[in-house]
Write a protein that holds these residues in place. Structure first.
Motif, PDB file in Angstrom:
ATOM      1  N   ALA A  29       0.832  -1.205   0.000  1.00 42.21           N
ATOM      2  CA  ALA A  29       0.000   0.000   0.000  1.00 42.21           C
ATOM      3  C   ALA A  29       0.865   1.253   0.000  1.00 42.21           C
ATOM      4  CB  ALA A  29      -0.935  -0.011   1.204  1.00 42.21           C
ATOM      5  N   GLY A  30       1.907   1.260   0.827  1.00 42.09           N
ATOM      6  CA  GLY A  30       2.775   2.437   0.887  1.00 42.09           C
ATOM      7  C   GLY A  30       3.495   2.696  -0.417  1.00 42.09           C
ATOM      8  N   ILE A  31       3.859   1.609  -1.121  1.00 38.67           N
ATOM      9  CA  ILE A  31       4.550   1.773  -2.403  1.00 38.67           C
ATOM     10  C   ILE A  31       3.596   2.285  -3.470  1.00 38.67           C
ATOM     11  CG2 ILE A  31       5.711   0.504  -4.262  1.00 38.67           C
ATOM     12  CD1 ILE A  31       6.877  -1.327  -2.069  1.00 38.67           C
ATOM     13  N   LEU A  32       2.416   1.693  -3.539  1.00 35.30           N
ATOM     14  CA  LEU A  32       1.452   2.094  -4.568  1.00 35.30           C
ATOM     15  C   LEU A  32       0.907   3.488  -4.329  1.00 35.30           C
ATOM     16  CD1 LEU A  32      -0.622  -1.174  -5.167  1.00 35.30           C
ATOM     17  CD2 LEU A  32       1.238  -0.248  -6.554  1.00 35.30           C
ATOM     18  N   ASP A  33       0.743   3.872  -3.091  1.00 34.00           N
ATOM     19  CA  ASP A  33       0.111   5.145  -2.762  1.00 34.00           C
ATOM     20  C   ASP A  33       1.116   6.278  -2.574  1.00 34.00           C
ATOM     21  OD1 ASP A  33      -2.297   3.802  -2.831  1.00 34.00           O
ATOM     22  OD2 ASP A  33      -2.292   3.398  -0.671  1.00 34.00           O
ATOM     23  N   SER A  34       2.402   5.967  -2.769  1.00 34.79           N
ATOM     24  CA  SER A  34       3.412   7.015  -2.618  1.00 34.79           C
ATOM     25  C   SER A  34       3.266   8.026  -3.743  1.00 34.79           C
ATOM     26  CB  SER A  34       4.817   6.391  -2.681  1.00 34.79           C
ATOM     27  OG  SER A  34       5.809   7.392  -2.606  1.00 34.79           O
ATOM     28  N   PRO A  35       3.301   9.300  -3.428  1.00 36.67           N
ATOM     29  CA  PRO A  35       3.143  10.316  -4.483  1.00 36.67           C
ATOM     30  C   PRO A  35       4.312  10.295  -5.456  1.00 36.67           C
ATOM     31  CG  PRO A  35       3.807  11.327  -2.410  1.00 36.67           C
ATOM     32  CD  PRO A  35       3.500   9.896  -2.103  1.00 36.67           C
ATOM     33  N   ALA A  36       4.040  10.708  -6.682  1.00 35.69           N
ATOM     34  CA  ALA A  36       5.098  10.760  -7.689  1.00 35.69           C
ATOM     35  C   ALA A  36       6.139  11.791  -7.278  1.00 35.69           C
ATOM     36  CB  ALA A  36       4.500  11.123  -9.048  1.00 35.69           C
ATOM     37  N   VAL A  37       7.417  11.467  -7.509  1.00 39.52           N
ATOM     38  CA  VAL A  37       8.507  12.382  -7.161  1.00 39.52           C
ATOM     39  C   VAL A  37       9.405  12.540  -8.378  1.00 39.52           C
ATOM     40  CG1 VAL A  37       8.486  11.833  -4.714  1.00 39.52           C
ATOM     41  CG2 VAL A  37       9.864  10.452  -6.253  1.00 39.52           C
ATOM     42  N   ASP A  38      10.161  13.649  -8.410  1.00 40.02           N
ATOM     43  CA  ASP A  38      11.067  13.825  -9.539  1.00 40.02           C
ATOM     44  C   ASP A  38      12.309  12.973  -9.332  1.00 40.02           C
ATOM     45  OD1 ASP A  38      13.236  15.397  -8.175  1.00 40.02           O
ATOM     46  OD2 ASP A  38      11.536  16.741  -7.818  1.00 40.02           O
ATOM     47  N   ALA A  39      13.120  12.839 -10.389  1.00 38.85           N
ATOM     48  CA  ALA A  39      14.245  11.899 -10.381  1.00 38.85           C
ATOM     49  C   ALA A  39      15.298  12.248  -9.345  1.00 38.85           C
ATOM     50  CB  ALA A  39      14.881  11.845 -11.773  1.00 38.85           C
ATOM     51  N   SER A  40      15.361  13.508  -8.931  1.00 41.42           N
ATOM     52  CA  SER A  40      16.380  13.919  -7.965  1.00 41.42           C
ATOM     53  C   SER A  40      15.945  13.694  -6.526  1.00 41.42           C
ATOM     54  CB  SER A  40      16.724  15.401  -8.164  1.00 41.42           C
ATOM     55  OG  SER A  40      15.572  16.206  -7.922  1.00 41.42           O
ATOM     56  N   SER A  41      14.692  13.284  -6.328  1.00 38.43           N
ATOM     57  CA  SER A  41      14.171  13.085  -4.983  1.00 38.43           C
ATOM     58  C   SER A  41      14.190  11.606  -4.623  1.00 38.43           C
ATOM     59  CB  SER A  41      12.744  13.633  -4.880  1.00 38.43           C
ATOM     60  OG  SER A  41      12.703  14.989  -5.228  1.00 38.43           O
ATOM     61  N   GLU A  42      14.069  11.325  -3.354  1.00 41.55           N
ATOM     62  CA  GLU A  42      14.016   9.942  -2.884  1.00 41.55           C
ATOM     63  C   GLU A  42      12.855   9.790  -1.914  1.00 41.55           C
ATOM     64  OE1 GLU A  42      17.615   8.672  -1.112  1.00 41.55           O
ATOM     65  OE2 GLU A  42      18.728   8.548  -2.998  1.00 41.55           O
ATOM     66  N   ASP A  43      12.026   8.801  -2.154  1.00 44.60           N
ATOM     67  CA  ASP A  43      10.986   8.461  -1.195  1.00 44.60           C
ATOM     68  C   ASP A  43      11.584   7.427  -0.249  1.00 44.60           C
ATOM     69  OD1 ASP A  43       8.816   7.225   0.148  1.00 44.60           O
ATOM     70  OD2 ASP A  43       7.462   8.085  -1.338  1.00 44.60           O
ATOM     71  N   VAL A  44      11.969   7.862   0.951  1.00 44.99           N
ATOM     72  CA  VAL A  44      12.711   7.010   1.877  1.00 44.99           C
ATOM     73  C   VAL A  44      11.919   5.763   2.247  1.00 44.99           C
ATOM     74  CG1 VAL A  44      13.761   6.888   4.152  1.00 44.99           C
ATOM     75  CG2 VAL A  44      13.993   8.964   2.780  1.00 44.99           C
ATOM     76  N   THR A  45      10.624   5.915   2.465  1.00 44.89           N
ATOM     77  CA  THR A  45       9.802   4.771   2.875  1.00 44.89           C
ATOM     78  C   THR A  45       9.763   3.705   1.797  1.00 44.89           C
ATOM     79  OG1 THR A  45       8.426   6.195   4.252  1.00 44.89           O
ATOM     80  CG2 THR A  45       7.529   4.041   3.647  1.00 44.89           C
ATOM     81  N   VAL A  46       9.535   4.132   0.556  1.00 45.31           N
ATOM     82  CA  VAL A  46       9.491   3.178  -0.557  1.00 45.31           C
ATOM     83  C   VAL A  46      10.833   2.472  -0.702  1.00 45.31           C
ATOM     84  CG1 VAL A  46       9.265   2.939  -3.054  1.00 45.31           C
ATOM     85  CG2 VAL A  46       7.664   4.368  -1.780  1.00 45.31           C
ATOM     86  N   ILE A  47      11.913   3.242  -0.627  1.00 41.60           N
ATOM     87  CA  ILE A  47      13.243   2.646  -0.782  1.00 41.60           C
ATOM     88  C   ILE A  47      13.519   1.645   0.337  1.00 41.60           C
ATOM     89  CG2 ILE A  47      15.714   3.149  -0.675  1.00 41.60           C
ATOM     90  CD1 ILE A  47      15.092   5.776  -2.161  1.00 41.60           C
ATOM     91  N   GLU A  48      13.144   2.003   1.550  1.00 43.05           N
ATOM     92  CA  GLU A  48      13.347   1.077   2.676  1.00 43.05           C
ATOM     93  C   GLU A  48      12.523  -0.194   2.503  1.00 43.05           C
ATOM     94  OE1 GLU A  48      12.429   3.280   6.164  1.00 43.05           O
ATOM     95  OE2 GLU A  48      14.416   4.229   6.300  1.00 43.05           O
ATOM     96  N   ASP A  49      11.279  -0.040   2.061  1.00 46.55           N
ATOM     97  CA  ASP A  49      10.427  -1.216   1.867  1.00 46.55           C
ATOM     98  C   ASP A  49      10.991  -2.139   0.793  1.00 46.55           C
ATOM     99  OD1 ASP A  49       8.648  -0.482   3.815  1.00 46.55           O
ATOM    100  OD2 ASP A  49       7.246   0.503   2.452  1.00 46.55           O
ATOM    101  N   LEU A  50      11.421  -1.542  -0.316  1.00 51.68           N
ATOM    102  CA  LEU A  50      11.965  -2.362  -1.397  1.00 51.68           C
ATOM    103  C   LEU A  50      13.301  -2.978  -1.011  1.00 51.68           C
ATOM    104  CD1 LEU A  50      11.068  -0.136  -4.497  1.00 51.68           C
ATOM    105  CD2 LEU A  50       9.960  -2.248  -3.759  1.00 51.68           C
ATOM    106  N   SER A  51      14.125  -2.234  -0.284  1.00 46.44           N
ATOM    107  CA  SER A  51      15.411  -2.779   0.175  1.00 46.44           C
ATOM    108  C   SER A  51      15.194  -3.942   1.130  1.00 46.44           C
ATOM    109  CB  SER A  51      16.232  -1.685   0.866  1.00 46.44           C
ATOM    110  OG  SER A  51      16.562  -0.653  -0.046  1.00 46.44           O
ATOM    111  N   GLY A  52      14.206  -3.788   2.029  1.00 50.97           N
ATOM    112  CA  GLY A  52      13.905  -4.878   2.953  1.00 50.97           C
ATOM    113  C   GLY A  52      13.398  -6.113   2.237  1.00 50.97           C
TER     114      GLY A  52
END
Length: 264
Positions: free
Chosen positions: A63-86
């Motif tokens: 849910a957090g990955i799908l519902d994360s707002p779109a970001v530009d290429a220079s930004s990082e969504d920390v939650t999404v990255i942590e979820d995918l890394s885990g």
């Protein structure tokens, strides 16, 4: 469309679709004519969910990955990255465990095809005990061989048996089987301390004959003597009758390895 149709389109089941509703991953559509009416947005959402599930992403992170707002290429969504890394770390751990199991099964299959007993022991140890059991002249000798086999099995299973110890077990070409059988056939219950030391010294001498001078030096060069004590402590703990022999073997083997390291 109805629930069966969306399940078919996304190659899943009606039960799974309803489960995603319960988790809040997939919105529940409005009803029309008494049926839930799914549209393209539901198909797309469910397809993305299934895609992430197949990638190994846990349901609780989807849910957090799908519902994360779109970001530009220079930004990082920390939650999404942590979820995918885990999720990636969990898959890699599972892959390592699966690879270990595959290697174990391959080894066990090879042993079974070679006619060896399936055991936690390395093949050379298994072959040694298989030969001794097959050649036992009486039941008392066979019982002694099986008891020692059980001890070695427990040590290997528990990780207390040093990997190098496999080299200490004779092969059929070493000519040590008859002597090993004779030793197992003798009653150890009434041995004096001096006789225990003599029996342990015989074992060390057999190791040296099996290895030869060069292999003794090579083995001693990388053998961790700290692994000797846990091994014989385990043997003494699971088989109290071996306590004196275990103490003697620990001392003499430690001395032998020190001697092998300095022997030219």
């Amino acid at each position: 469309m109805r629930v069966a149709e969306i399940a078919r389109l996304t190659r899943t089941s009606v039960r799974t679709v309803r489960y995603y509703h319960q988790l809040g991953l997939l919105p529940v559509p409005e009803e029309r004519g008494g049926w839930r009416d799914y549209d393209l947005s539901h198909v797309a959402r469910l397809s993305r969910i299934r895609w992430l599930v197949q990638a190994g992403v846990p349901l609780k992170a989807i849910a957090g990955i799908l519902d994360s707002p779109a970001v530009d290429a220079s930004s990082e969504d920390v939650t999404v990255i942590e979820d995918l890394s885990g999720a990636l770390a969990a898959i890699e751990e599972h892959l390592a465990e699966t690879t270990r199991q595959r290697d174990m099964l391959t080894s066990l299959l090879t042993r079974a095809r070679d006619g060896l007993t399936v055991s936690p022991m390395p093949p050379r140890m298994v072959a040694f005990f298989d030969r001794l059991e097959a050649a036992c002249p009486d039941e008392r000798t066979r019982a002694a061989v099986r008891r020692e086999r059980d001890l070695v099995d427990v040590a290997c299973y528990s990780g207390r048996m040093p990997p190098e110890a496999e080299l200490l077990f004779p092969g059929p070409e070493d000519g040590e089987d008859d002597g090993a059988l004779a030793a197992h056939g003798r009653d150890t219950a009434g041995l004096t301390d001096a006789q225990i030391r003599e029996r342990a010294a015989d074992n060390i001498a057999r190791f040296e004959r099996v290895l030869g001078p060069q292999r003794c030096r090579d083995l001693a060069g990388h053998f961790d003597t700290a692994s000797i004590r846990p091994l014989f402590q385990l043997i003494a703990a699971v088989e109290p009758g071996y306590e004196r022999m275990a103490e003697a073997m620990e001392r003499l083997l430690t001395e032998a390895i020190a001697r092998w390291r300095t022997t030219p």
